[in-house]
Design a protein around this motif. Structure first.
Motif, PDB file in Angstrom:
ATOM      1  N   ASP A 111       0.885  -1.254  -0.130  1.00 15.26           N
ATOM      2  CA  ASP A 111       0.078   0.082   0.018  1.00 15.26           C
ATOM      3  C   ASP A 111       0.826   1.275   0.093  1.00 15.26           C
ATOM      4  O   ASP A 111       1.749   1.471   0.989  1.00 15.26           O
ATOM      5  N   ALA A 112       0.839   1.944  -0.985  1.00 14.25           N
ATOM      6  CA  ALA A 112       1.887   3.051  -1.148  1.00 14.25           C
ATOM      7  C   ALA A 112       1.611   4.342  -0.209  1.00 14.25           C
ATOM      8  O   ALA A 112       2.288   5.323  -0.205  1.00 14.25           O
ATOM      9  N   ASN A 113       0.637   3.935   0.593  1.00 19.37           N
ATOM     10  CA  ASN A 113       0.401   4.991   1.870  1.00 19.37           C
ATOM     11  C   ASN A 113      -0.647   6.113   1.399  1.00 19.37           C
ATOM     12  O   ASN A 113      -1.398   6.523   1.873  1.00 19.37           O
ATOM     13  N   ASP A 114      -0.258   6.696   0.238  1.00 21.80           N
ATOM     14  CA  ASP A 114      -0.902   7.809  -0.168  1.00 21.80           C
ATOM     15  C   ASP A 114      -0.878   7.744  -1.808  1.00 21.80           C
ATOM     16  O   ASP A 114       0.005   7.183  -2.583  1.00 21.80           O
ATOM     17  N   ALA A 115      -1.700   8.389  -2.555  1.00 25.28           N
ATOM     18  CA  ALA A 115      -1.654   8.202  -4.251  1.00 25.28           C
ATOM     19  C   ALA A 115      -0.639   8.715  -4.760  1.00 25.28           C
ATOM     20  O   ALA A 115      -0.080   8.070  -5.797  1.00 25.28           O
TER      21      ALA A 115
END
Length: 368
Positions: A111-115
């Motif tokens: 999960d990249a944590n934010d876009a």
């Protein structure tokens, strides 16, 4: 609700430990998740890059990843845990360090944590010759098929519709009138945006309900507790309901309400075991399950099997490269049965059935 107080205390301890561990870089993280000898094996190193295992949602995700490893003859301890603590910078740095250590022989679930962080992550993996499957966060104009085989897949959940449903449950419980507050996730997170959008869509049908304020709490129990305390100080008895964008934040909200001797209708999202128990007891009105155990296992499985050549991602149709995961609304009338099926007894999954429970190709606003 004693576990909520304990949960907040664990978050405080976890933040301290994370700051200390960060000083040691990837070597410290890898040592905690897998022996360094794993890097020397011919099989790809399998890693999960995620926020925090003390969070029940992420614990379930990574437990699914461990189950997948066991299905291919590896040990749970072979999984490398890249814990970023909610830092996109650390997420990217740890992935780059892993790729350097393994000479690109890595299968990464992430999960990249934010876009915005998704692009540098997948570009780094492609450059190194590794394989990555992502969940939740990416820009709408960035797609796995633009990266050949190295970006294997992206899975997200269609959060707007389910969040609209939970919001309607909240507004009906409020009698269609009054005022509520909202507690959201990290502002740049796709799910945080979609869950707020779903809530706002439902609100249009309730003209006698007022949104007093909506503040991010970064998916964290402790921060949500602080945000809710602030709401109670500012608005007092004017608040007659609370919308929470995930279960972990709902725990902090409930603890803040309890401290003030108040009981209000509250809805959440994720379908964690603790939240399900709170729904059964009536402390939460509803939550929404995204099957994180399956999501965590199949994301790791896709990256691994692409890396070892079981299948060629670029030969797959686009609905196998970008797809929705499953969602189940959980209310008091069905929470006990839901718990029996998905929590007390974890279903057994065929980790080679990559798309079985998925819900079709991701659709974007303004596109057919």
């Amino acid at each position: 609700m004693a576990f909520i107080k304990s949960f907040i205390e664990q978050e405080t301890s976890r933040r301290r430990d994370f700051l200390l561990a960060s000083a040691y870089g990837l070597a410290g993280v890898a040592a905690a998740g897998a022996p360094l000898g794993v890097f020397a094996q011919n099989k790809p190193t399998v890693a999960w890059s995620y926020r925090d295992r003390n969070n029940p949602y992420w614990h379930s995700v990574v437990s699914g990843g461990e189950s997948f490893l066991e299905s291919v003859g590896m040990k749970k301890s072979d999984l490398v845990h890249l814990l970023n603590g909610g830092s996109s910078e650390k997420s990217l740095a740890d992935i780059k360090a892993l790729l350097a250590k393994t000479n690109g022989n890595a299968a990464i679930a992430c999960d990249a944590n934010d876009a915005p962080n998704c692009r540098p992550v997948v570009e780094s993996v492609k450059k190194a010759g590794g394989y990555v499957s992502t969940i939740w966060n990416k820009p709408d104009d960035l797609h796995p098929w633009d990266f050949g085989d190295n970006w294997v897949s992206h899975m997200t959940w269609s959060d707007e519709g389910p969040s609209e449903q939970t919001a309607r449950i909240l507004f009906n419980a409020m009698g269609g009138k009054g005022a509520f507050v909202g507690v959201g996730g990290i502002a740049a997170n796709n799910p945080a945006i979609e869950r707020r959008n779903g809530m706002m869509k439902a609100l249009k049908d309730f003209p006698n309900i007022e949104l007093l304020d909506y503040q991010p709490a970064d998916w964290a129990t402790q921060k949500a507790n602080q945000v809710m305390q602030g709401f109670l100080t500012r608005f007092g008895n004017k608040i007659t309901g609370v919308f929470c964008a995930n279960d972990s934040m709902a725990y902090g909200v409930l603890e803040a309400l309890k401290a003030e001797g108040r009981k209000l209708p509250v809805v959440a999202y994720d379908g964690n075991a603790e939240a399900t128990d709170l729904v059964i007891k009536g402390d939460l009105l509803a939550t929404c399950f995204t099957n994180p155990y399956w999501g965590g296992g199949v994301t790791a499985a896709l990256a691994y099997h692409a890396a070892v050549g079981t299948f060629k991602p670029s030969s797959e149709p686009r609905e196998h490269r970008e797809f929705y995961g499953p969602t189940i609304l959980v209310t008091q009338k069905d929470a006990a049965e839901f718990k029996k099926k998905y929590i007390t007894g974890t279903p057994t999954y065929d980790w080679k059935d990559f798309w079985g429970p998925s819900r079709g190709q991701i659709k974007y606003a303004g596109k057919a």
